[in-house]
Scaffold this motif. Sequence first.
Motif, short mmCIF file in Angstrom:
data_model
loop_
_atom_site.label_atom_id
_atom_site.label_comp_id
_atom_site.label_asym_id
_atom_site.label_seq_id
_atom_site.Cartn_x
_atom_site.Cartn_y
_atom_site.Cartn_z
N ARG A 1 20.86 19.03 -12.70
CA ARG A 1 21.32 20.03 -11.76
C ARG A 1 21.40 21.36 -12.48
O ARG A 1 21.77 21.43 -13.64
CB ARG A 1 22.72 19.63 -11.27
N LYS B 1 11.83 26.99 -9.67
CA LYS B 1 11.04 26.27 -8.65
C LYS B 1 9.57 26.22 -9.07
O LYS B 1 8.93 25.17 -9.00
CB LYS B 1 11.18 26.98 -7.31
N TRP C 1 10.71 22.52 -11.17
CA TRP C 1 12.02 21.88 -11.01
C TRP C 1 12.23 21.63 -9.51
O TRP C 1 12.01 22.53 -8.69
CB TRP C 1 13.13 22.79 -11.54
N PRO C 2 12.71 20.45 -9.14
CA PRO C 2 12.92 20.17 -7.72
C PRO C 2 13.96 21.12 -7.12
O PRO C 2 15.02 21.34 -7.72
CB PRO C 2 13.46 18.73 -7.71
N THR C 3 13.66 21.68 -5.94
CA THR C 3 14.55 22.70 -5.39
C THR C 3 15.90 22.13 -4.96
O THR C 3 16.89 22.84 -4.91
CB THR C 3 13.91 23.40 -4.18
N ASP C 4 15.95 20.83 -4.68
CA ASP C 4 17.26 20.29 -4.28
C ASP C 4 18.20 20.14 -5.47
O ASP C 4 19.35 19.76 -5.31
CB ASP C 4 17.09 18.96 -3.52
N ARG C 5 17.71 20.44 -6.65
CA ARG C 5 18.59 20.42 -7.82
C ARG C 5 18.94 21.83 -8.28
O ARG C 5 19.56 22.02 -9.32
CB ARG C 5 17.92 19.68 -8.97
N GLU D 1 20.71 25.46 -7.47
CA GLU D 1 21.68 26.12 -6.61
C GLU D 1 21.83 27.56 -7.06
O GLU D 1 21.72 27.86 -8.25
CB GLU D 1 23.03 25.42 -6.77
N ASP E 1 7.94 26.42 2.92
CA ASP E 1 9.37 26.72 2.92
C ASP E 1 9.61 27.81 1.87
O ASP E 1 9.62 27.53 0.68
CB ASP E 1 10.17 25.46 2.59
#
Lengths: 465, 244
Positions: free
Chosen positions: A392, A408, A412-416, A418, B227
């Motif tokens: 994260r 991004k 790196w995965p965007t759901d990780r 913030e 997106d």
Amino acid sequence: MAGRRRRGGALLRAKLAASRAIGAASRASGRGGGTTLPGRVLLRLAPDAIAQLGAGLDRGTTIVSATNGKTTTAGMIAAVLAAEGRQPVHNRAGSNMTWGVATALLEQHGHEGLFEVDEAWLPRVTEQLEPSLIVLGNLFRDQLDRYGEMEALADDWAKTVTARSGRTAFALNADDPLIADLGRDADEHPREGVLYFGIDDDSQALPELQHAFDAKHCRRCGHPYAYERAFVGHLGHYSCPHCGAERPRPDVAATKIELRGMDGSLSTIRTPAGEIELALPLPGLYNVYNALAAVTASLRLGVAPERIAAALGQMRAAFGRVETIEVGGVAVSILLIKNPAGANEVLRTLRLEAEKEPIDLWVALNDRIADGRDVSWVWDADFELLAGVVRRVVCAGTRAPEMALRLKYAGWPTDRIEVVPGIEASLDRAAAGAERRLFALPTYTALLELRKLLAGRGLAKEFWQ
Amino acid sequence: MELRVLSLYPEQMNIYADRGNIVFLQRRCEWRGIGFSHSGAGPGDPVDPAAHDLFYIGGGQDRDQRMVAADMVTSKREALAAAVDDGAALLAVCGGYQLLGHSYQLDDEKLPGLGLADLETVREPGPRLIGNIAIEAELGSGPRLLAGFENHGGRTYLGSGARPLGRVVEGRGNNGRDGYEGVHRDNLIGTYLHGPLLPKNAWLADHLITLALERRYGARPQLEPLDDAFENAAHESARAAAGV
């Protein structure tokens, strides 16, 4: 000179007293570190104060400059000298322009000086301090909006070195062609009093040259260098196929290096005074370079090699250059990032850590003047190295969304990822979500904010203390 | 479909993290299932005008720019002119932009240019033009904002036959005087918004991808929307930094 100083003595003393009082008032008000204000006032009152006060350092002055590592290197030399019972006048808070140097001279007393100096200010400070030793570590692309081009900076440094040649000793990085060439005169003869340091352990070479590769052309003839290997950015083993200019053989060399992630490194170092084993508690190959610079300088300052190794083995990190502070039950390790070459080394170190288990990160990208207003550089740093191994990341700072975008596109995965711009809110969020340990990667002014925040909570000292 | 990109002098002209533009184009193609190929042409290398549809040249230090100028006019001028005339897209940034014109007067030396745009650049006394910048660009679909960072000693003046890329909203632009920024002719764009300007302006990246694919495949493709939450936030952040 001496006569003028005597005649002006009473007046200078009055100016010194006024400037010191301002520093004390500034600290008492709690509004700032007071690490530059007294010097600023003094230089306004007495523009030649650095030369005047510097002349009192009768056992010599050492100046350290580099794009990356000058605070750490100067801190290492200070640690070695302290173990010898020597207390140099030293701008240890990292304030490294003229006013920072002036503040240290104003507020400390001693017989020798140790100053880290900003790259762009090196010529001017050298002129005033007339140092007995200059330590030059590296030149990387950094804050092009403030420093301009590296080649132009290297030209200015060459003038300074030429002017001081014969009166000043030098410790130079053999592995940086921009630095190594300074040790030779116009006829390519080695200058007097130059000691070189470098890495001679080929197993530490990068698998390929990095994107931010800064020394492409021979300083002598302008043709591209041929690199046999590179260790950090453009630091490595090189030669010019056209004119034959080549890396000087280092007098002080790390011949065997074992990196141990965040725990530091173990090196065998060859010196003219014998071989030493160095257990360095600071991570990464970049800190091996800083240690080599410090060992070379310390030898020049008359310290025995085994005593140097012992002192460096006890070393604590310089302010913000790898510190660990407990925040809400989570160990927060702070690693300054400020330019591609430095950031790449931090990323390499974290990659080693992440091979054990995925890591949690806090990255703070600011664009204030001391950071460089231009944040383009994040696209030159190899954040791709950590793709897939970060659990994260919370992005903070004045340009947080651009940091997040860079990650991004590094895969790196965007759901990780913030984005929480505020320093305090973002740090708490990152610490709350971290498993056990959090790596904090701030740019320079974000580091100052972080430090202030932690000091306010009683978790760390203010940096001027 | 495949986007074919050629970077000109990637070893020399990369000072402000220009590779960010290439990474950005690559990912946006990959996410849409569009193929992506990228190669570089360095000093002396010939250029095949038909082999690539998007040409990129970034910024460099003075020394590199001198060498590149001399090499480019001998080894690449004709091929690049032919490619642009044939509809290929060309994005020239910062130092690369300066080389698009007739010449660049750099101190005592006059560097030759490609002559692909009617403009001249002069290194005048006075400070470098440095800072965040926002311009309103017109590329055929109404004015749109581009945000970025500029850092140049040269001042560029457009000839009567040249159109600017846009109008300066905040910042300095071509010369800090006439309020214009960049140059635009056919599918050629030159700009002082340096380094990774595409990541800050995803719409321009998609515009270039569209132009390049149209040249290769005849018809203008409809790019699949992505997106772009992160991209839009980054654009807003760069705009805000410029005060817009």
